[in-house]
Structure formats: structure tokens, C-alpha cells
Design an enzyme around this catalytic site. Structure first.
Site, PDB file in Angstrom:
ATOM      1  N   THR A 366       6.945   5.205  -5.645  1.00 42.42           N
ATOM      2  CA  THR A 366       6.370   6.047  -4.596  1.00 42.42           C
ATOM      3  C   THR A 366       6.412   7.513  -5.033  1.00 42.42           C
ATOM      4  O   THR A 366       7.117   7.880  -5.961  1.00 42.42           O
ATOM      5  CB  THR A 366       7.084   5.802  -3.252  1.00 42.42           C
ATOM      6  OG1 THR A 366       7.170   4.382  -3.017  1.00 42.42           O
ATOM      7  CG2 THR A 366       6.373   6.420  -2.072  1.00 42.42           C
ATOM      8  N   SER A 384       2.085   5.262  -2.445  1.00 40.37           N
ATOM      9  CA  SER A 384       2.944   4.240  -3.045  1.00 40.37           C
ATOM     10  C   SER A 384       2.162   3.073  -3.625  1.00 40.37           C
ATOM     11  O   SER A 384       1.032   2.800  -3.207  1.00 40.37           O
ATOM     12  CB  SER A 384       3.898   3.703  -1.960  1.00 40.37           C
ATOM     13  OG  SER A 384       4.831   2.806  -2.518  1.00 40.37           O
ATOM     14  N   ILE A 385       2.787   2.410  -4.594  1.00 43.01           N
ATOM     15  CA  ILE A 385       2.352   1.068  -4.980  1.00 43.01           C
ATOM     16  C   ILE A 385       3.535   0.106  -4.776  1.00 43.01           C
ATOM     17  O   ILE A 385       3.572  -0.976  -5.324  1.00 43.01           O
ATOM     18  CB  ILE A 385       1.832   1.009  -6.438  1.00 43.01           C
ATOM     19  CG1 ILE A 385       2.810   1.695  -7.409  1.00 43.01           C
ATOM     20  CG2 ILE A 385       0.440   1.596  -6.549  1.00 43.01           C
ATOM     21  CD1 ILE A 385       2.431   1.519  -8.879  1.00 43.01           C
ATOM     22  N   ASN A 386       4.521   0.559  -4.033  1.00 42.06           N
ATOM     23  CA  ASN A 386       5.781  -0.118  -3.706  1.00 42.06           C
ATOM     24  C   ASN A 386       6.756  -0.082  -4.875  1.00 42.06           C
ATOM     25  O   ASN A 386       7.322   0.956  -5.147  1.00 42.06           O
ATOM     26  CB  ASN A 386       5.567  -1.533  -3.167  1.00 42.06           C
ATOM     27  CG  ASN A 386       6.833  -2.029  -2.482  1.00 42.06           C
ATOM     28  OD1 ASN A 386       7.598  -1.234  -1.959  1.00 42.06           O
ATOM     29  ND2 ASN A 386       7.076  -3.321  -2.493  1.00 42.06           N
ATOM     30  N   GLU A 405       2.814  -4.319  -2.496  1.00 38.41           N
ATOM     31  CA  GLU A 405       3.182  -3.860  -1.159  1.00 38.41           C
ATOM     32  C   GLU A 405       3.375  -5.026  -0.183  1.00 38.41           C
ATOM     33  O   GLU A 405       3.986  -4.848   0.878  1.00 38.41           O
ATOM     34  CB  GLU A 405       2.079  -2.937  -0.649  1.00 38.41           C
ATOM     35  CG  GLU A 405       2.525  -1.774   0.164  1.00 38.41           C
ATOM     36  CD  GLU A 405       3.178  -0.651  -0.639  1.00 38.41           C
ATOM     37  OE1 GLU A 405       4.376  -0.441  -0.430  1.00 38.41           O
ATOM     38  OE2 GLU A 405       2.512   0.018  -1.437  1.00 38.41           O
ATOM     39  N   ASP A 408       6.634  -5.423   1.479  1.00 34.74           N
ATOM     40  CA  ASP A 408       7.058  -4.602   2.619  1.00 34.74           C
ATOM     41  C   ASP A 408       6.892  -5.330   3.946  1.00 34.74           C
ATOM     42  O   ASP A 408       7.357  -4.859   4.986  1.00 34.74           O
ATOM     43  CB  ASP A 408       6.290  -3.269   2.650  1.00 34.74           C
ATOM     44  CG  ASP A 408       7.000  -2.184   1.848  1.00 34.74           C
ATOM     45  OD1 ASP A 408       8.157  -2.395   1.443  1.00 34.74           O
ATOM     46  OD2 ASP A 408       6.404  -1.119   1.635  1.00 34.74           O
ATOM     47  N   SER A 437       5.863   0.439   6.678  1.00 34.84           N
ATOM     48  CA  SER A 437       6.267   1.358   5.610  1.00 34.84           C
ATOM     49  C   SER A 437       7.419   2.236   6.079  1.00 34.84           C
ATOM     50  O   SER A 437       7.706   2.318   7.285  1.00 34.84           O
ATOM     51  CB  SER A 437       5.063   2.234   5.254  1.00 34.84           C
ATOM     52  OG  SER A 437       5.437   3.271   4.383  1.00 34.84           O
ATOM     53  N   SER A 438       8.063   2.898   5.125  1.00 35.52           N
ATOM     54  CA  SER A 438       9.070   3.918   5.457  1.00 35.52           C
ATOM     55  C   SER A 438       8.580   5.315   5.101  1.00 35.52           C
ATOM     56  O   SER A 438       9.340   6.284   5.244  1.00 35.52           O
ATOM     57  CB  SER A 438      10.362   3.655   4.672  1.00 35.52           C
ATOM     58  OG  SER A 438      10.912   2.411   5.010  1.00 35.52           O
ATOM     59  N   GLY A 458      11.796   4.453  -0.936  1.00 30.77           N
ATOM     60  CA  GLY A 458      11.942   3.212  -0.181  1.00 30.77           C
ATOM     61  C   GLY A 458      12.541   3.473   1.195  1.00 30.77           C
ATOM     62  O   GLY A 458      12.200   4.453   1.861  1.00 30.77           O
TER      63      GLY A 458
HETATM   64  N1  GLY Z   1       6.500   0.757  -0.229  1.00 32.46           N
HETATM   65  C1  GLY Z   1       7.432   1.633   0.333  1.00 32.46           C
HETATM   66  C2  GLY Z   1       7.118   1.979   1.722  1.00 32.46           C
HETATM   67  O1  GLY Z   1       5.970   2.006   2.091  1.00 32.46           O
HETATM   68  O2  GLY Z   1       8.008   2.228   2.488  1.00 32.46           O
END
Ligand code: GLY
Length: 555
Positions: A366, A384-386, A405, A408, A437-438, A458
Site C-alpha cells: 500500500t 493498494s494492491i493489498n 485484495e 480483505d 479496507s483500512s 494494513g
Molecule cells: N488492502 C489493505 C486495505 O485496504 O486495508
């Protein structure tokens, strides 16, 4: 080393005129020097912050491919100076139409190792290209041909990969080798690249050119779509034409609230970021966080995080699919009830809220950037791509590294994902749904100051932004927010994670006596990128996290 640059103070006369109009200078903080440079190139061509955001997002996709990319998604929190419109662009990935709640489980209902993390089956339908097209069309001044040009040049001519890339590629070479098209691009003849490695991405350059020329159709239809669909299906994925063609960016109203006279504006669902941040701040607004009582302050911050992250797991998901009781979660009265459950002499075991024991790990995935232009337009975005290098999968010919992703989602409700986050049915997989997501791009505003901040990391993203907001509330500036030493609690696992040096022995012992448990992280975490417009002094400042390789600049 400090990465802070402050603009020259302007005269009082100029200040009065410009304060109403905008700062008269621009600031960009991003996770990579070449991305910051791309943003300024576009501003210097007459672009605004939204054009610069397109340039920075695309450049980050090229120069920091382990962290974000056009095979992924993100959230762009914007404010347009001309009319004050404040909106969140939701370019989050969606689950493909053939996705099913149990798609990552084996016949015993157990999650299949790596299935939601590595390979084409782990990828959601990307939202980043659509978001860049939307941002350019509805908010920018320049055509995509200009705003994508720096990223195209970087992909085509290559650049010397930095230390973070080299380490990330070495750590993920086994996964990258599973996708021949990914290995050719990101490894050096099948081996971990050494320092000095020049990363060339010719196929990605061609895909970016198609987006520059055709807009969304350059990715979601035609040649790029054909390569993506073929590659994904060959790689065991389940994407269909209609999944790409039906992808839509959403404009969402950000969540907002007040904390000690500060207006806090942040990411709305399907990010949990803003809701968790505001819930924690609402709880904390009833405590005096005294600098001479660091132990007491840390205890209540940890307890606030525990309760806010617990609600994340219970209630949050894609608002298009589940009812989220956001009004209640963001209500000061609700926070007062949670606050009343906090004892100053004892930690609440998380199992009193729920039971489960999980482990988490967080990577250097991210990315984040913040931009303010001379007119006062604002963009703060987390992309992000996670996981690091996403799914480690590239569809041959496209140059597009796909996200993972899908992890998630609550892949197995009640069981932890790779961040140790436990999701419930609100975040179960469904076709077309956006995974929770966070990511927490955030704007802070008082009469005198406007701040933009955010970070990768994350599930720790929200607690990092929370510490940044609390530091802003103390009157400190961006260099302090990005440097602050970090600790984190996310309800489960019931442990306070802290980076080396964030808590001293006395604090660990004192907090342990209250019942907290601790785990020091192997290395520092986060890569916050922040800018501040001090309207009273008409001064811009910007800072890039000293843990990363980003650059913050004011011009
Ligand atoms: N992939 C991390 C988030 O979206 O929180």
C-alpha cells in the site's frame, strides 16, 4: 533525517489576499521521489492538485509496484477550492461476478492456504484505472495524455529500483516465479534483483498509453481487457468480460466529525478507516491526554482502539450490500457508553468483547500521498494492491500486476485474514461487492490549519492516523506526525504491537500491570505522507515518513 521543507513565509499583505484564495504554493508528499517529481511536473504545466494526483498515482504504480498499481485500487479524498466540494472517490476493487462466499475454503470449510493471496484467483476487479479517468475528467484541467506522461516515461525508460523494491522482490521471488510474466518484469533473469537493478516495464507503458488515449476503455475493454481476461483465466482466475465492463467508480460522502475543535474528514465505507478513526477519537474526547502521564494516555488510546476495531469487525462492509449503523457508530453518545466501559486501572481483555485468537503480519504494501495546490485544492489518497506485489500475478502482455485484495474480505467469517483482522458476515464475499479496507486518507481542519495525512500499513493504518491526529491536536506539524513512534491495538489479536522504541521499559511494565500484553514489531512500520497549510501564517509544510524513501516538497 528530516524530509521537511517549509516554504518561505510570505508578507502579511500577500497573506491576506492569498489566504482567501489558496496558499499560492503547492506541496506534495509521496512515498517515492519520482512520484513527487511527476506531480510537480504536472503542476508546472498548469495542472491542479487533481491532475497532480493522477500523475502521482500512476507514477507510484510504476516506481513502487510492490505497493500499489493499476491492477489495484484506492480511495482519493478530495476538496475542490472553487466550491468547497469535498468527496471521496472510491476506486476500490470489486469481487468478480462468479465469486462465492466459500470460494477460498476447502471441503472441510477451512481456508485454502494462499488461495486468496497468490495468483489470479486472489484478484479483485481493479478500480484504480477508472478512478484516474474519473479524477481527470471531472476535476482536472489537463488531458490524461499529459498527466500520465511521467508514468509512461518511467515505465518505458526504466529507473533504478530503490532499496525497498530490492528487499521486497527478494522476499517474494518464489511467489513472483509462479507467474512467468511477473517474474520476467520484477526479477532479474529469475533471480532476486541486486542493488542497481533497472526496472523496465514496457508492457505497462503500452497499457498506460491506451488509458491515456482511450480513457477507461483503454483498460476495461479492447486489447488490455482481452489480455487481462485471457491471463486471469489461464492463471485459474474467474474474471469475465462483464466484470471489467461493469466496474464503476463511486463518489461517496466522506465520514466526518469533531475532535477538540478539529474537523476530521476521512474515508467512508467500504473503508473502515474513517469510522474506526472517528469512533476512537469520540471515545478519547472524554479523556484528558496529559503529556506528563504518557502511560495513562497510552492505556486509554489502546482501550479506545480495542473498542473501535471491535465494531469494525462486527458492522463494517460494503455499504452497497450491508446496512452499516454509521450514525450510531459515529455518535458521541455511543462513544460515551464505550468510554464508560474503560477502567483506568485495568485493560479489558478482548475476549470480553468476543473470543478468538489470531496472528497478524503486515508488509510494506500500500502507499499514500498528499497534495495541496496553489489554489487550495486538496487530495489525500491511499492506494493498494493489498499484499506486497499483490497477487504476484501479471497477465501476459499487459504489464499489469494484479492485486490480492480478495483477502480483505472475511474469507472465512470469524477467522483472521493476513492482517489478523476478523471479519463477520458484513464483509463476506459476494459478486460485485467491495472488500472492507483500512485505508484512511484524512483531512483535518481548524480555523487556522488544514492538514492532509495518511499511510500504508494494513490494519495498523487507522491507529497510525489516530496518533497523527492526536499529535496535530497538540499543535505539532507534519514532521512530528510522520515521525511519531507507533503502537497499535486492533481488538484481535489481544496484544499491543509497537515498533522498536515506541514504548520504554517502564511503560511496558506499567501497562502490563494493567493487563495489556505486548509484541514488539521486527522493524518500524508505516510510511506516512502529510502536508499542512497554516492559513494564519500562509505557510505550507510537508513531510515524508523517515521510515520510507518518499520525498515531501513545497514549491
Ligand atoms: N488492502 C489493505 C486495505 O485496504 O486495508
Amino acid at each position: 533525517m528530516s524530509k521537511l521543507i517549509i516554504s518561505l513565509a510570505l508578507s502579511a499583505l500577500i497573506f491576506n489576499v492569498r489566504a482567501a484564495e489558496g496558499p499560492g504554493h503547492a506541496a506534495i508528499a509521496s512515498a517515492h521521489p519520482l512520484a513527487t517529481r511527476a506531480g510537480f511536473e504536472v503542476l508546472e504545466q498548469g495542472g491542479n492538485a487533481f491532475d497532480a494526483a493522477v500523475a502521482v498515482s500512476a507514477a507510484l504504480a510504476v516506481v513502487e509496484p510492490q505497493s500499489s498499481g493499476i491492477g489495484g485500487g484506492g480511495f482519493w479524498l478530495l476538496r475542490r477550492a472553487s466550491d468547497g466540494k469535498t468527496v471521496m472517490l472510491d476506486g476500490r476493487e470489486t469481487a468478480p461476478s462468479e465469486a462465492r462466499p466459500d470460494m477460498y475454503l476447502d471441503e472441510y470449510g477451512e481456508p485454502r492456504a494462499q488461495a486468496s493471496l497468490v495468483g489470479a484467483f486472489a484478484a479483485g476487479v481493479p478500480g484504480l484505472p477508472a478512478a484516474l479517468v474519473h479524477l481527470s475528467k471531472h476535476y482536472g484541467r489537463l488531458p490524461l495524455q499529459k498527466t500520465l506522461a511521467p508514468a509512461i516515461a518511467l515505465a518505458e525508460s526504466g529507473f533504478e529500483a530503490g532499496e525497498r523494491y530490492i528487499k521486497a522482490a527478494a522476499a517474494h521471488q518464489a511467489e513472483l516465479k509462479q507467474s512467468p510474466a511477473a517474474a520476467v518484469i520484477f526479477l532479474d533473469q529469475g533471480k532476486a534483483p541486486a542493488p542497481g537493478f533497472r526496472l523496465l516495464q514496457k508492457d505497462l507503458a503500452e497499457t498506460l498509453k491506451r488509458i491515456a488515449k482511450q480513457g477507461g476503455d483503454g483498460f476495461y475493454r479492447g486489447q488490455t481487457a482481452a489480455m487481462l481476461l485471457q491471463g486471469v483465466r489461464d492463471g485459474g482466475g474467474i474474471w469475465q468480460d462483464k466484470d471489467l465492463q461493469n466496474y464503476r467508480v463511486q463518489e461517496r460522502t466522506p465520514v466526518s466529525g469533531e475532535y477538540r475543535g478539529i474537523r476530521v474528514i476521512s474515508a467512508a465505507p467500504p473503508s473502515s478507516g474513517g469510522a474506526v478513526l472517528l469512533e476512537a477519537l469520540n471515545i478519547l474526547s472524554g479523556f484528558r491526554l496529559l503529556p506528563d502521564d504518557p502511560l495513562g494516555s497510552k492505556h486509554v488510546i489502546i482501550e479506545a482502539e480495542r473498542r473501535a476495531y471491535h465494531d469494525r469487525d462486527l458492522y463494517l462492509g460494503d455499504p452497497g450490500f450491508v446496512h452499516i449503523p454509521l450514525t450510531r457508530l459515529l455518535s458521541p453518545d455511543y462513544a460515551a457508553g464505550l468510554r464508560a466501559s474503560i477502567r483506568l486501572d485495568r485493560a479489558l481483555p478482548s475476549e470480553m468483547l468476543s473470543t478468538s485468537a489470531v496472528q497478524s503480519h503486515q508488509g510494506d504494501n500500500t502507499t499514500h500521498f498528499s497534495i495541496i495546490d496553489r489554489y487550495g485544492d486538496l487530495v489525500t489518497a491511499t492506494l493498494s494492491i493489498n499484499s506486497v506485489f499483490g497477487s504476484c500475478f501479471v497477465a501476459a502482455g499487459s504489464g499489469v500486476l494484479l492485486n490480492d485484495e480478495m483477502d480483505d474480505f472475511a474469507v472465512a467469517p470469524g477467522r483472521p485474514n493476513s492482517y489478523g483482522l476478523v471479519g463477520g458476515n458484513a464483509n463476506a464475499i459476494a459478486p460485485g461487492k467491495r472488500m472492507l479496507s483500512s485505508m484512511t486518507p484524512t483531512i483535518l481542519e481548524t480555523q487556522d490549519r488544514i492538514a492532509l495525512l495518511g499511510t500504508p500499513g494494513g490494519s495498523r493504518i487507522v491507529s497510525m492516523v489516530l496518533l497523527g491526529v492526536l499529535d496535530f491536536a497538540q499543535g505539532h506539524g507534519p514532521e512530528s506526525w510522520v515521525s511519531i513512534q507507533r503502537y497499535h491495538h486492533q481488538y484481535l489479536p489481544d496484544v499491543v504491537e509497537y515498533e522498536p522504541g515506541a514504548l520504554n521499559d517502564e511503560e511496558v511494565q506499567g501497562l502490563s500491570r494493567l493487563g495489556h500484553r505486548f509484541k514488539q514489531t521486527a522493524k518500524p512500520y508505516g510510511d506516512m505522507q502529510a502536508v499542512l497549510w497554516d492559513k494564519k501564517k500562509n505557510q505550507l509544510s510537508a513531510a515524508s515518513d523517515p521510515r520510507g524513501e518518499g520525498v515531501a516538497e513545497v514549491r
